[in-house]
Design a protein around this motif. Structure first.
Motif, PDB file in Angstrom:
ATOM      1  N   ILE A 309       0.911  -1.167   0.057  1.00 15.28           N
ATOM      2  CA  ILE A 309       0.003   0.103   0.017  1.00 15.28           C
ATOM      3  C   ILE A 309       0.889   1.046   0.076  1.00 15.28           C
ATOM      4  O   ILE A 309       1.621   1.554   0.964  1.00 15.28           O
ATOM      5  CB  ILE A 309      -0.977   0.114   1.182  1.00 15.28           C
ATOM      6  CG1 ILE A 309      -1.787  -1.241   1.300  1.00 15.28           C
ATOM      7  CG2 ILE A 309      -1.775   1.380   1.124  1.00 15.28           C
ATOM      8  CD1 ILE A 309      -2.713  -1.165   2.434  1.00 15.28           C
ATOM      9  N   HIS A 310       0.767   2.098  -1.062  1.00  8.38           N
ATOM     10  CA  HIS A 310       1.687   3.237  -1.476  1.00  8.38           C
ATOM     11  C   HIS A 310       0.485   4.323  -1.366  1.00  8.38           C
ATOM     12  O   HIS A 310       0.285   4.909  -2.478  1.00  8.38           O
ATOM     13  CB  HIS A 310       2.466   3.146  -2.457  1.00  8.38           C
ATOM     14  CG  HIS A 310       3.541   2.108  -2.333  1.00  8.38           C
ATOM     15  ND1 HIS A 310       3.341   0.928  -3.083  1.00  8.38           N
ATOM     16  CD2 HIS A 310       4.661   1.845  -1.802  1.00  8.38           C
ATOM     17  CE1 HIS A 310       4.580   0.085  -2.869  1.00  8.38           C
ATOM     18  NE2 HIS A 310       5.164   0.679  -2.117  1.00  8.38           N
ATOM     19  N   TYR A 311       0.073   4.813  -0.371  1.00  7.92           N
ATOM     20  CA  TYR A 311       0.430   4.984   1.018  1.00  7.92           C
ATOM     21  C   TYR A 311      -0.766   4.836   1.909  1.00  7.92           C
ATOM     22  O   TYR A 311      -1.754   5.417   1.612  1.00  7.92           O
ATOM     23  CB  TYR A 311       1.180   6.150   1.497  1.00  7.92           C
ATOM     24  CG  TYR A 311       2.456   6.381   0.437  1.00  7.92           C
ATOM     25  CD1 TYR A 311       3.709   5.492   0.945  1.00  7.92           C
ATOM     26  CD2 TYR A 311       2.577   6.823  -0.674  1.00  7.92           C
ATOM     27  CE1 TYR A 311       4.633   5.551   0.147  1.00  7.92           C
ATOM     28  CE2 TYR A 311       3.618   6.752  -1.502  1.00  7.92           C
ATOM     29  CZ  TYR A 311       4.899   6.215  -1.066  1.00  7.92           C
ATOM     30  OH  TYR A 311       6.114   6.013  -2.093  1.00  7.92           O
ATOM     31  N   PRO A 312      -0.900   4.147   3.308  1.00  7.14           N
ATOM     32  CA  PRO A 312      -1.867   3.965   3.773  1.00  7.14           C
ATOM     33  C   PRO A 312      -2.453   5.046   4.734  1.00  7.14           C
ATOM     34  O   PRO A 312      -3.683   5.377   5.236  1.00  7.14           O
ATOM     35  CB  PRO A 312      -1.477   2.986   4.687  1.00  7.14           C
ATOM     36  CG  PRO A 312      -0.344   2.966   4.819  1.00  7.14           C
ATOM     37  CD  PRO A 312       0.355   3.685   3.690  1.00  7.14           C
ATOM     38  N   ALA A 334      -7.193  13.008  -1.411  1.00  3.60           N
ATOM     39  CA  ALA A 334      -5.721  12.021  -0.836  1.00  3.60           C
ATOM     40  C   ALA A 334      -6.167  11.360   0.320  1.00  3.60           C
ATOM     41  O   ALA A 334      -5.681  10.355   0.256  1.00  3.60           O
ATOM     42  CB  ALA A 334      -4.859  13.390  -0.156  1.00  3.60           C
ATOM     43  N   GLU A 335      -7.220  11.826   1.177  1.00  5.82           N
ATOM     44  CA  GLU A 335      -7.626  10.698   2.127  1.00  5.82           C
ATOM     45  C   GLU A 335      -8.491   9.636   1.547  1.00  5.82           C
ATOM     46  O   GLU A 335      -8.351   8.514   2.243  1.00  5.82           O
ATOM     47  CB  GLU A 335      -8.650  11.460   3.044  1.00  5.82           C
ATOM     48  CG  GLU A 335      -8.033  12.759   3.813  1.00  5.82           C
ATOM     49  CD  GLU A 335      -8.701  13.154   4.912  1.00  5.82           C
ATOM     50  OE1 GLU A 335      -9.991  12.913   5.312  1.00  5.82           O
ATOM     51  OE2 GLU A 335      -7.931  14.073   5.745  1.00  5.82           O
ATOM     52  N   ALA A 336      -9.128   9.752   0.352  1.00 10.31           N
ATOM     53  CA  ALA A 336      -9.822   8.757  -0.197  1.00 10.31           C
ATOM     54  C   ALA A 336      -8.683   7.658  -0.752  1.00 10.31           C
ATOM     55  O   ALA A 336      -9.039   6.412  -0.769  1.00 10.31           O
ATOM     56  CB  ALA A 336     -10.676   9.182  -1.192  1.00 10.31           C
ATOM     57  N   ALA A 337      -7.854   8.075  -1.446  1.00  9.33           N
ATOM     58  CA  ALA A 337      -6.817   7.322  -2.128  1.00  9.33           C
ATOM     59  C   ALA A 337      -6.070   6.480  -1.096  1.00  9.33           C
ATOM     60  O   ALA A 337      -5.865   5.164  -1.245  1.00  9.33           O
ATOM     61  CB  ALA A 337      -5.746   8.097  -2.709  1.00  9.33           C
ATOM     62  N   ALA A 338      -5.832   7.104  -0.021  1.00  7.81           N
ATOM     63  CA  ALA A 338      -5.158   6.384   1.275  1.00  7.81           C
ATOM     64  C   ALA A 338      -5.963   5.117   1.497  1.00  7.81           C
ATOM     65  O   ALA A 338      -5.221   4.110   2.034  1.00  7.81           O
ATOM     66  CB  ALA A 338      -4.729   7.335   2.402  1.00  7.81           C
ATOM     67  N   GLN A 339      -7.135   5.332   1.551  1.00  9.36           N
ATOM     68  CA  GLN A 339      -7.920   3.933   1.924  1.00  9.36           C
ATOM     69  C   GLN A 339      -8.120   3.007   0.727  1.00  9.36           C
ATOM     70  O   GLN A 339      -8.670   1.945   0.948  1.00  9.36           O
ATOM     71  CB  GLN A 339      -9.359   4.431   2.325  1.00  9.36           C
ATOM     72  CG  GLN A 339      -9.467   5.676   3.532  1.00  9.36           C
ATOM     73  CD  GLN A 339      -8.837   4.796   4.776  1.00  9.36           C
ATOM     74  OE1 GLN A 339      -9.482   3.729   5.191  1.00  9.36           O
ATOM     75  NE2 GLN A 339      -7.724   5.158   5.431  1.00  9.36           N
TER      76      GLN A 339
END
Length: 368
Positions: A309-312, A334-339
């Motif tokens: 996971i890049h990036y959690p 950005a927050e959605a992508a991290a999930q």
């Protein structure tokens, strides 16, 4: 199946790497030996810039680039929160403030349309990250920087070998900074990195900073760091450069093949803009949410397919930076992508059979 197959990459280069390393062992100049200047000349020519300065790591490259700008405490650097910590780390180390704006949801790179609203009288530079191997929109970013009198540092740790409008990553702005960490598109067998610029004064400053700020031996003209790249690591990269054009071609072809194979599946694939290429330092897809990602990861692991996971967690949510950054606007993408992001096995030596195995396992996991 390895996530990144460094052993397969090494085997065809084994003899050349051994020869290059033996030459260093024979001459014994382990620090700033002749291979350092040789590599810098080869890389500068490849990128199409006047100056390449090899350094101890990709992190050191970013740090030294910022140091050449003479930052003062409280100065601001506009960047993305969706990146590895080193991007913000070097800003904070110098007493400056990382200023985060959101990413494009289809590329995961910084959204250039949001940068101008983040610029203040304290802004000194813009630091886009060429995430996953695709360069951000440098034309728009450079235009913004020129309009406001700012430097641009391309964090190109993941994109060496990629093109933007026909020009190489690292040669697009005030500074280009890359990493030779072993898993990068062009990697050494330890830590290493490089800086690229056409500005002779900045290049000279960087050369002095990397040797503790010395303009000449024991004459320290500025505050510096111990930031040299070892001669042995330069020798390894010189050997690996002989195969690098082929590796870039393979990465491009494997990336396109992944995109085609995954097209029927119910997941989001990253978009590669038509005016640039992506060298896929990580081949990353986006799932529906964290719960689906966790289930898919477990299913792939059971099938012998490694993932990462890049990036959690975006940087503005990291304990080290959440009180030491400035956030401009919503960082919802950005927050959605991290999930949602999940990286699949990728390297120039990934076989079609392995790639088919990954896709089959992913298809099965998504249907479960």
């Amino acid at each position: 199946m390895p996530f990144i197959d460094l052993k397969a990459q090494y085997l065809p280069l084994k003899e050349r790497i051994a020869q290059r390393m033996q030459a260093v062992l024979d001459h014994g100049q382990y620090i700033m030996g002749p291979e350092v200047a040789e590599l810098e000349a080869a890389l500068a020519q490849r990128v199409g810039v006047a100056h390449c300065i090899s350094v101890a790591s990709g992190t050191e490259a970013l740090l030294i680039a910022l140091m050449t700008l003479g930052l003062k405490p409280g100065d601001e650097i506009v960047t993305t929160p969706f990146t590895f910590a080193a991007t913000a780390e070097v800003i904070a180390l110098l007493g400056a403030v990382p200023v985060f704006v959101d990413i494009e949801p289809d590329t995961c790179n910084i959204d250039p349309r949001l940068i101008e609203a983040a610029i203040t009288p304290r802004t000194r530079a813009l630091m886009p990250v060429s995430l996953y191997g695709q360069v951000a929109d440098m034309t728009e970013i450079n235009a913004l920087a020129q309009r406001h009198g700012l430097a641009v540092i391309e964090d190109a740790a993941q994109s060496f070998g990629a093109l933007y409008q026909g020009r190489p990553s690292c040669g697009l702005s005030t500074w280009g900074a890359t990493s030779f960490f072993p898993s990068k598109p062009l990697g050494c067998y330890g830590d290493g990195g490089a800086l690229f610029t056409n500005d002779a004064a900045l290049a000279q400053a960087a050369r002095e900073i990397r040797v503790h700020g010395q303009g000449q031996r024991y004459v320290h003209t500025r505050v510096g760091v111990g930031g040299r790249m070892d001669t042995l690591q330069c020798a390894i990269v010189l050997a690996k450069l002989e195969r690098f054009d082929w590796e870039v071609e393979q990465r491009l072809a494997l990336g396109q093949r992944y995109q085609a194979l995954l097209a029927p599946l119910p997941l989001q694939r990253l978009v590669v803009r038509p005016d640039r290429s992506c060298v896929w330092a990580q081949f990353t897809v986006l799932l529906q949410d964290a719960a689906q990602r966790e289930a898919v990861q477990a299913a792939l692991k059971a099938q012998g397919v490694p993932t990462a996971i890049h990036y959690p967690r975006p940087l503005h949510r990291q304990p080290a930076y959440e009180q030491h950054c400035r956030v401009v606007g919503s960082l919802a993408h950005a927050e959605a992508a991290a999930q949602r992001v999940l990286s699949l096995p990728m390297s120039a030596d990934l076989s079609h059979a392995q790639q088919d195995q990954v896709v089959a396992a992913l298809r099965q996991a998504l249907q479960a």
